[in-house]
Each structure stands twice: as structure tokens, then as C-alpha cells.
Scaffold this motif. Structure first.
Motif, PDB file in Angstrom:
ATOM      1  N   VAL A   1      75.052  61.335  44.307  1.00 39.86           N
ATOM      2  CA  VAL A   1      74.999  59.935  43.894  1.00 39.86           C
ATOM      3  C   VAL A   1      73.873  59.212  44.611  1.00 39.86           C
ATOM      4  O   VAL A   1      73.835  59.196  45.846  1.00 39.86           O
ATOM      5  N   GLU A   2      72.969  58.643  43.837  1.00 42.60           N
ATOM      6  CA  GLU A   2      71.945  57.768  44.387  1.00 42.60           C
ATOM      7  C   GLU A   2      72.428  56.329  44.204  1.00 42.60           C
ATOM      8  O   GLU A   2      72.674  55.894  43.086  1.00 42.60           O
ATOM      9  N   VAL A   3      72.602  55.622  45.291  1.00 41.95           N
ATOM     10  CA  VAL A   3      73.149  54.269  45.265  1.00 41.95           C
ATOM     11  C   VAL A   3      72.020  53.248  45.143  1.00 41.95           C
ATOM     12  O   VAL A   3      71.040  53.309  45.889  1.00 41.95           O
ATOM     13  N   LYS A   4      72.158  52.340  44.211  1.00 41.87           N
ATOM     14  CA  LYS A   4      71.198  51.249  44.063  1.00 41.87           C
ATOM     15  C   LYS A   4      71.937  49.921  44.090  1.00 41.87           C
ATOM     16  O   LYS A   4      72.978  49.757  43.462  1.00 41.87           O
ATOM     17  N   SER A   5      71.356  48.949  44.808  1.00 44.81           N
ATOM     18  CA  SER A   5      71.986  47.633  44.924  1.00 44.81           C
ATOM     19  C   SER A   5      71.371  46.614  43.956  1.00 44.81           C
ATOM     20  O   SER A   5      72.012  45.637  43.608  1.00 44.81           O
ATOM     21  N   PHE A   6      70.139  46.820  43.554  1.00 51.87           N
ATOM     22  CA  PHE A   6      69.437  45.863  42.703  1.00 51.87           C
ATOM     23  C   PHE A   6      69.526  44.460  43.302  1.00 51.87           C
ATOM     24  O   PHE A   6      69.734  43.488  42.586  1.00 51.87           O
ATOM     25  N   ALA A   7      69.370  44.350  44.597  1.00 54.53           N
ATOM     26  CA  ALA A   7      69.482  43.064  45.289  1.00 54.53           C
ATOM     27  C   ALA A   7      68.124  42.446  45.605  1.00 54.53           C
ATOM     28  O   ALA A   7      68.056  41.389  46.215  1.00 54.53           O
TER      29      ALA A   7
ATOM     30  N   ILE B   1      76.066  67.465  39.630  1.00 58.91           N
ATOM     31  CA  ILE B   1      75.681  66.460  38.628  1.00 58.91           C
ATOM     32  C   ILE B   1      75.228  65.183  39.337  1.00 58.91           C
ATOM     33  O   ILE B   1      75.945  64.648  40.182  1.00 58.91           O
ATOM     34  N   LEU B   2      74.047  64.725  38.971  1.00 57.80           N
ATOM     35  CA  LEU B   2      73.455  63.543  39.598  1.00 57.80           C
ATOM     36  C   LEU B   2      73.847  62.270  38.857  1.00 57.80           C
ATOM     37  O   LEU B   2      73.782  62.226  37.619  1.00 57.80           O
ATOM     38  N   TYR B   3      74.233  61.266  39.621  1.00 57.51           N
ATOM     39  CA  TYR B   3      74.558  59.946  39.070  1.00 57.51           C
ATOM     40  C   TYR B   3      73.750  58.876  39.803  1.00 57.51           C
ATOM     41  O   TYR B   3      73.429  59.029  40.982  1.00 57.51           O
ATOM     42  N   LEU B   4      73.477  57.812  39.103  1.00 57.74           N
ATOM     43  CA  LEU B   4      72.873  56.622  39.677  1.00 57.74           C
ATOM     44  C   LEU B   4      73.971  55.566  39.740  1.00 57.74           C
ATOM     45  O   LEU B   4      74.526  55.187  38.706  1.00 57.74           O
ATOM     46  N   ALA B   5      74.322  55.133  40.941  1.00 56.45           N
ATOM     47  CA  ALA B   5      75.375  54.122  41.111  1.00 56.45           C
ATOM     48  C   ALA B   5      74.740  52.739  41.079  1.00 56.45           C
ATOM     49  O   ALA B   5      73.817  52.451  41.851  1.00 56.45           O
ATOM     50  N   VAL B   6      75.242  51.901  40.172  1.00 48.71           N
ATOM     51  CA  VAL B   6      74.668  50.563  39.982  1.00 48.71           C
ATOM     52  C   VAL B   6      75.784  49.517  40.032  1.00 48.71           C
ATOM     53  O   VAL B   6      76.887  49.749  39.540  1.00 48.71           O
ATOM     54  N   PRO B   7      75.492  48.347  40.607  1.00 49.50           N
ATOM     55  CA  PRO B   7      76.523  47.305  40.661  1.00 49.50           C
ATOM     56  C   PRO B   7      76.853  46.765  39.268  1.00 49.50           C
ATOM     57  O   PRO B   7      75.996  46.709  38.396  1.00 49.50           O
ATOM     58  N   ARG B   8      78.100  46.343  39.102  1.00 47.18           N
ATOM     59  CA  ARG B   8      78.580  45.896  37.795  1.00 47.18           C
ATOM     60  C   ARG B   8      77.742  44.770  37.205  1.00 47.18           C
ATOM     61  O   ARG B   8      77.488  44.747  36.004  1.00 47.18           O
ATOM     62  N   ASP B   9      77.327  43.824  38.022  1.00 47.91           N
ATOM     63  CA  ASP B   9      76.545  42.699  37.507  1.00 47.91           C
ATOM     64  C   ASP B   9      75.216  43.165  36.917  1.00 47.91           C
ATOM     65  O   ASP B   9      74.787  42.665  35.875  1.00 47.91           O
ATOM     66  N   THR B  10      74.576  44.123  37.572  1.00 52.51           N
ATOM     67  CA  THR B  10      73.308  44.645  37.059  1.00 52.51           C
ATOM     68  C   THR B  10      73.532  45.382  35.752  1.00 52.51           C
ATOM     69  O   THR B  10      72.744  45.251  34.814  1.00 52.51           O
ATOM     70  N   TYR B  11      74.623  46.129  35.680  1.00 52.85           N
ATOM     71  CA  TYR B  11      74.923  46.825  34.431  1.00 52.85           C
ATOM     72  C   TYR B  11      75.204  45.820  33.322  1.00 52.85           C
ATOM     73  O   TYR B  11      74.673  45.941  32.213  1.00 52.85           O
ATOM     74  N   GLN B  12      76.036  44.815  33.619  1.00 51.00           N
ATOM     75  CA  GLN B  12      76.439  43.847  32.594  1.00 51.00           C
ATOM     76  C   GLN B  12      75.293  42.963  32.104  1.00 51.00           C
ATOM     77  O   GLN B  12      75.275  42.562  30.937  1.00 51.00           O
TER      78      GLN B  12
ATOM     79  N   VAL C   1      70.260  59.483  32.005  1.00 49.54           N
ATOM     80  CA  VAL C   1      70.646  58.988  33.323  1.00 49.54           C
ATOM     81  C   VAL C   1      72.147  58.713  33.305  1.00 49.54           C
ATOM     82  O   VAL C   1      72.621  57.890  32.526  1.00 49.54           O
ATOM     83  N   ARG C   2      72.881  59.409  34.144  1.00 49.77           N
ATOM     84  CA  ARG C   2      74.326  59.187  34.261  1.00 49.77           C
ATOM     85  C   ARG C   2      74.547  58.049  35.263  1.00 49.77           C
ATOM     86  O   ARG C   2      73.950  58.037  36.331  1.00 49.77           O
ATOM     87  N   LEU C   3      75.418  57.119  34.884  1.00 53.47           N
ATOM     88  CA  LEU C   3      75.633  55.938  35.726  1.00 53.47           C
ATOM     89  C   LEU C   3      77.058  55.883  36.261  1.00 53.47           C
ATOM     90  O   LEU C   3      78.007  56.292  35.580  1.00 53.47           O
ATOM     91  N   ILE C   4      77.181  55.354  37.451  1.00 53.72           N
ATOM     92  CA  ILE C   4      78.462  54.930  37.998  1.00 53.72           C
ATOM     93  C   ILE C   4      78.349  53.413  38.145  1.00 53.72           C
ATOM     94  O   ILE C   4      77.506  52.917  38.888  1.00 53.72           O
ATOM     95  N   ASN C   5      79.184  52.708  37.408  1.00 51.82           N
ATOM     96  CA  ASN C   5      79.213  51.253  37.464  1.00 51.82           C
ATOM     97  C   ASN C   5      80.280  50.876  38.494  1.00 51.82           C
ATOM     98  O   ASN C   5      81.452  51.178  38.302  1.00 51.82           O
ATOM     99  N   TYR C   6      79.868  50.240  39.600  1.00 54.43           N
ATOM    100  CA  TYR C   6      80.811  49.943  40.679  1.00 54.43           C
ATOM    101  C   TYR C   6      80.887  48.443  40.944  1.00 54.43           C
ATOM    102  O   TYR C   6      79.960  47.699  40.663  1.00 54.43           O
ATOM    103  N   HIS C   7      82.036  48.037  41.487  1.00 52.32           N
ATOM    104  CA  HIS C   7      82.233  46.646  41.906  1.00 52.32           C
ATOM    105  C   HIS C   7      81.987  46.604  43.415  1.00 52.32           C
ATOM    106  O   HIS C   7      82.781  47.178  44.179  1.00 52.32           O
ATOM    107  N   PRO C   8      80.915  45.939  43.859  1.00 48.14           N
ATOM    108  CA  PRO C   8      80.555  46.004  45.286  1.00 48.14           C
ATOM    109  C   PRO C   8      81.517  45.292  46.219  1.00 48.14           C
ATOM    110  O   PRO C   8      81.607  45.649  47.395  1.00 48.14           O
TER     111      PRO C   8
ATOM    112  N   ILE D   1      79.499  56.487  33.226  1.00 45.90           N
ATOM    113  CA  ILE D   1      78.770  56.494  31.961  1.00 45.90           C
ATOM    114  C   ILE D   1      77.928  57.764  31.900  1.00 45.90           C
ATOM    115  O   ILE D   1      76.989  57.935  32.670  1.00 45.90           O
ATOM    116  N   GLU D   2      78.323  58.653  30.998  1.00 40.37           N
ATOM    117  CA  GLU D   2      77.643  59.958  30.881  1.00 40.37           C
ATOM    118  C   GLU D   2      76.455  59.870  29.944  1.00 40.37           C
ATOM    119  O   GLU D   2      76.440  59.150  29.004  1.00 40.37           O
TER     120      GLU D   2
END
Length: 138
Positions: free
Chosen positions: A56-62, A93-104, A121-128, A137-138
Motif C-alpha cells: 500500500v502506497e499511502v497518499k494524503s493529498f494535503a 497486489i499494489l494499492y494506492l490509499a487515498v483519503p475519502r475527500d480526495t476520492y469524492q 490503479v487499485r485504490l483504498i478509499n480511507y477515512h483519515p 476499488i479494484e
């Protein structure tokens, strides 16, 4: 190596979701360089996850520019996927973790949506704040 501001939130969210963190960070040798993916995990006991390994590569988009951060995240994802493909664990399996607000507000719309689909790009939508995974999201 600097960690994204939501690194620990994603780590906790994965653990709440039943994953065991096996590497933090997950280091891969790729050609002449070492690459560091933020987290690696293996599924716990849940039957549908048994034996499944992820990175998992974590991104904050902050930062200031969401599109600029997306470009950086996409480049990292593609390079890490290439490194994983030739590693000792190509099944991970590689995922890109993105905050919910950035996804939405950004990633589910053009142009990001098409790019995410095109490059698989497989995503993990997380609530920070709640430190939970809201969507895989596959």
C-alpha cells in the motif's frame, strides 16, 4: 524517508480491517535503486482474504495542487508496480490509499477517473479521522 501525514491512519485502518502489517515500509530493490512502498500486509484469518498479500502506497493529498499530487502518486504507483512485477513477490497486489475527500471530490471524475482505469490503479478509499477503510476499488 518522510511518511505521509495519514500513514498511521491507513495502517490502523488496515489492522481494523483484519490485515497484519508485515513491512513498514516495504523495501524493494529495482535495478540500481531501492524503492520504499509505505506498507505491506497480509490478510488475517478471514476466508476470502486468506493468503492474500498487498502493498500500500499511502497518499494524503494535503498539499496545494491535487492534480500535481495525483501525477506524483500515479508515477509512484506505476514504478512500484514495475518493481513488484520483477520482485520475489510478484503476487503481492499494489494499492494506492487515498483519503475519502480526495476520492469524492477529484479521483472519481475526469481526468483522474480515466487515468485510474487505463493504468489499472487499485485504490483504498480511507477515512483519515475515523481510521477506517471505506472502499476497496479494484
Amino acid at each position: 524517508m518522510a511518511k505521509d501525514i495519514f500513514h498511521n491512519a491507513v495502517k490502523t485502518a488496515l489492522q481494523k480491517d483484519g490485515w497484519t502489517i508485515t513491512h513498514d515500509p516495504y523495501q524493494l530493490r529495482y535495478g540500481l535503486v531501492d524503492v520504499y512502498i509505505d506498507l505491506a500486509a497480509e490478510s488475517a484469518i478471514a476466508a476470502e482474504k486468506e493468503g492474500r498479500k498487498i502493498a500500500v502506497e499511502v497518499k494524503s493529498f494535503a498539499g496545494g495542487s491535487t492534480i500535481s499530487e495525483f501525477h506524483t502518486a500515479l508515477g509512484q504507483f506505476l514504478n512500484y508496480q514495475a518493481a513488484l512485477d520483477v520482485s520475489d513477490e510478484p503476487e503481492r497486489i499494489l494499492y494506492l490509499a487515498v483519503p475519502r475527500d480526495t476520492y469524492q471530490t477529484f479521483l472519481r471524475f475526469e481526468p483522474a477517473k480515466t487515468v485510474i482505469e487505463k493504468y489499472k490503479v487499485r485504490l483504498i478509499n480511507y477515512h483519515p479521522v475515523l481510521e477506517v477503510i471505506e472502499q476497496w476499488i479494484e
